[in-house]
Scaffold this motif. Structure first.
Motif, PDB file in Angstrom:
ATOM      1  N   MET A  96       7.870   2.301  25.975  1.00 32.23           N
ATOM      2  CA  MET A  96       8.355   3.151  24.902  1.00 32.23           C
ATOM      3  C   MET A  96       9.877   3.169  24.908  1.00 32.23           C
ATOM      4  O   MET A  96      10.490   3.433  25.926  1.00 32.23           O
ATOM      5  CB  MET A  96       7.809   4.558  25.089  1.00 32.23           C
ATOM      6  CG  MET A  96       8.190   5.494  24.012  1.00 32.23           C
ATOM      7  SD  MET A  96       7.228   7.001  24.206  1.00 32.23           S
ATOM      8  CE  MET A  96       8.379   8.150  23.564  1.00 32.23           C
ATOM      9  N   ASP A  97      10.479   2.884  23.791  1.00 29.56           N
ATOM     10  CA  ASP A  97      11.932   2.874  23.660  1.00 29.56           C
ATOM     11  C   ASP A  97      12.392   4.219  23.105  1.00 29.56           C
ATOM     12  O   ASP A  97      12.132   4.549  21.960  1.00 29.56           O
ATOM     13  CB  ASP A  97      12.369   1.736  22.743  1.00 29.56           C
ATOM     14  CG  ASP A  97      13.866   1.602  22.630  1.00 29.56           C
ATOM     15  OD1 ASP A  97      14.590   2.322  23.350  1.00 29.56           O
ATOM     16  OD2 ASP A  97      14.314   0.771  21.831  1.00 29.56           O
ATOM     17  N   THR A  98      13.083   5.002  23.921  1.00 34.74           N
ATOM     18  CA  THR A  98      13.524   6.332  23.485  1.00 34.74           C
ATOM     19  C   THR A  98      14.994   6.367  23.098  1.00 34.74           C
ATOM     20  O   THR A  98      15.530   7.427  22.848  1.00 34.74           O
ATOM     21  CB  THR A  98      13.275   7.374  24.587  1.00 34.74           C
ATOM     22  OG1 THR A  98      13.995   6.976  25.755  1.00 34.74           O
ATOM     23  CG2 THR A  98      11.802   7.509  24.869  1.00 34.74           C
ATOM     24  N   THR A  99      15.647   5.238  23.069  1.00 34.47           N
ATOM     25  CA  THR A  99      17.065   5.216  22.725  1.00 34.47           C
ATOM     26  C   THR A  99      17.270   4.708  21.304  1.00 34.47           C
ATOM     27  O   THR A  99      18.087   3.844  21.063  1.00 34.47           O
ATOM     28  CB  THR A  99      17.858   4.338  23.710  1.00 34.47           C
ATOM     29  OG1 THR A  99      17.311   3.020  23.679  1.00 34.47           O
ATOM     30  CG2 THR A  99      17.820   4.894  25.108  1.00 34.47           C
ATOM     31  N   ARG A 100      16.534   5.235  20.375  1.00 32.18           N
ATOM     32  CA  ARG A 100      16.649   4.820  18.975  1.00 32.18           C
ATOM     33  C   ARG A 100      17.983   5.263  18.388  1.00 32.18           C
ATOM     34  O   ARG A 100      18.340   6.434  18.460  1.00 32.18           O
ATOM     35  CB  ARG A 100      15.526   5.427  18.150  1.00 32.18           C
ATOM     36  CG  ARG A 100      14.168   5.034  18.615  1.00 32.18           C
ATOM     37  CD  ARG A 100      13.764   3.767  17.926  1.00 32.18           C
ATOM     38  NE  ARG A 100      12.407   3.427  18.362  1.00 32.18           N
ATOM     39  CZ  ARG A 100      11.943   2.219  18.309  1.00 32.18           C
ATOM     40  NH1 ARG A 100      12.671   1.249  17.859  1.00 32.18           N
ATOM     41  NH2 ARG A 100      10.726   1.965  18.711  1.00 32.18           N
ATOM     42  N   THR A 101      18.688   4.315  17.811  1.00 28.62           N
ATOM     43  CA  THR A 101      19.967   4.601  17.174  1.00 28.62           C
ATOM     44  C   THR A 101      20.026   3.819  15.873  1.00 28.62           C
ATOM     45  O   THR A 101      19.662   2.656  15.829  1.00 28.62           O
ATOM     46  CB  THR A 101      21.138   4.180  18.079  1.00 28.62           C
ATOM     47  OG1 THR A 101      21.036   4.859  19.327  1.00 28.62           O
ATOM     48  CG2 THR A 101      22.466   4.505  17.448  1.00 28.62           C
ATOM     49  N   LEU A 102      20.510   4.484  14.844  1.00 29.14           N
ATOM     50  CA  LEU A 102      20.659   3.843  13.544  1.00 29.14           C
ATOM     51  C   LEU A 102      22.074   4.100  13.051  1.00 29.14           C
ATOM     52  O   LEU A 102      22.543   5.241  13.060  1.00 29.14           O
ATOM     53  CB  LEU A 102      19.656   4.414  12.545  1.00 29.14           C
ATOM     54  CG  LEU A 102      19.817   3.957  11.092  1.00 29.14           C
ATOM     55  CD1 LEU A 102      19.492   2.474  10.969  1.00 29.14           C
ATOM     56  CD2 LEU A 102      18.940   4.774  10.182  1.00 29.14           C
TER      57      LEU A 102
END
Length: 77
Positions: free
Chosen positions: A1-7
């Motif tokens: 699971m990738d919890t470092t989502r950045t947009l």
């Protein structure tokens, strides 16, 4: 699971940085310039002296974004 989502989104007037739990929007006219720091850090400084926007190191297409910023804004160091 990738919890470092950045947009990061840039339209004609606004630079938006959205992370997992918070978001910041800055008018492109409010950007004073940028600073490159140690350990490959890169930040966007604001004219009003507000808190800088840090560009995450693990961002996809980060080099492209930094090149775009460097073309348009002044190096403040």
């Amino acid at each position: 699971m990738d919890t470092t989502r950045t947009l990061i989104a840039i339209d004609g007037q606004t630079f938006s940085l959205t992370r997992l739990f918070k978001s910041r929007n800055v008018s492109l006219k409010e950007i004073d310039g940028y600073r490159k720091g140690e350990k490959d850090t890169f930040s966007i400084e604001l004219k009003d002296g507000g808190k800088a926007l840090r560009i995450p190191q693990n961002l996809e297409r980060r080099k492209e974004l930094i090149a775009w910023i460097m073309e348009r804004y002044e190096d403040l160091d």
